[in-house]
Design a protein around this motif. Structure first.
Motif, short mmCIF file in Angstrom:
data_model
loop_
_atom_site.label_atom_id
_atom_site.label_comp_id
_atom_site.label_asym_id
_atom_site.label_seq_id
_atom_site.Cartn_x
_atom_site.Cartn_y
_atom_site.Cartn_z
N HIS A 205 -13.23 12.21 -3.38
CA HIS A 205 -11.98 11.83 -2.73
C HIS A 205 -10.88 12.85 -3.05
CE1 HIS A 205 -8.69 9.39 -1.24
NE2 HIS A 205 -8.10 9.54 -2.40
N LEU A 206 -10.77 13.23 -4.30
CA LEU A 206 -9.74 14.20 -4.69
C LEU A 206 -9.97 15.57 -4.05
CD1 LEU A 206 -9.26 13.25 -8.46
CD2 LEU A 206 -7.69 12.81 -6.55
N LEU A 207 -11.22 16.02 -4.02
CA LEU A 207 -11.53 17.30 -3.38
C LEU A 207 -11.23 17.26 -1.89
CD1 LEU A 207 -14.84 18.34 -5.19
CD2 LEU A 207 -12.57 19.38 -5.43
N HIS B 257 -7.62 18.88 2.55
CA HIS B 257 -6.68 18.48 3.59
C HIS B 257 -5.30 19.09 3.34
CE1 HIS B 257 -4.68 16.06 6.62
NE2 HIS B 257 -3.80 15.70 5.70
N MET B 258 -4.85 19.05 2.10
CA MET B 258 -3.54 19.62 1.76
C MET B 258 -3.54 21.14 1.95
SD MET B 258 -2.64 17.25 -1.55
CE MET B 258 -1.08 18.01 -1.91
N GLN B 259 -4.63 21.81 1.63
CA GLN B 259 -4.71 23.25 1.84
C GLN B 259 -4.62 23.59 3.33
OE1 GLN B 259 -8.38 23.97 -0.27
NE2 GLN B 259 -7.29 24.81 -2.05
N VAL C 193 -1.60 25.81 5.19
CA VAL C 193 -1.84 26.92 6.11
C VAL C 193 -1.09 26.69 7.43
CG1 VAL C 193 -3.61 28.05 7.51
CG2 VAL C 193 -4.02 27.62 5.09
N SER C 194 -1.17 25.47 7.95
CA SER C 194 -0.49 25.13 9.19
C SER C 194 1.02 25.28 9.04
CB SER C 194 -0.85 23.70 9.59
OG SER C 194 -0.09 23.30 10.69
#
Length: 97
Positions: free
Chosen positions: A72-74, A79-81, A85-86
């Motif tokens: 879940h954390l990975l 998702h945050m990475q 980028v976006s």
């Protein structure tokens, strides 16, 4: 296209783990088990994740609940990475003006 299936018993024998570990992963929703004619199989597409979970379990002693938390954390980090980028791309667009 048909997906290749790997027998749970064969996987457990090769990796020297108990079938209960695979069952626990399935119970936690981390992998899906396909039953064909009474035999239990894992799809080849899940093999990469399953091997990672097996290493965490065998080499690091992490139980299935811990594996679920780590996954879940990975996923959240990935998702945050992607979001970073976006946001950087949008920032560069505004900086160009």
């Amino acid at each position: 296209m048909q997906t290749a299936l790997i027998a749970v018993t064969q996987y457990c024998s090769i990796h020297e783990i108990e079938t209960d570990f695979i069952n626990s992963l399935a119970d936690e929703g981390l992998i899906a088990i396909t039953v064909v004619e009474g035999d239990r199989f894992i799809s080849e597409e899940q093999l990469q994740d399953l091997e990672l979970y097996t290493r965490w379990y065998s080499e690091m002693g992490i139980n299935t609940a811990g594996i679920e938390v780590i996954k879940h954390l990975l996923d959240k980090i990935r998702h945050m990475q992607m979001e970073i980028v976006s946001l950087r791309e949008r920032l560069h667009l505004y900086e160009a003006f």
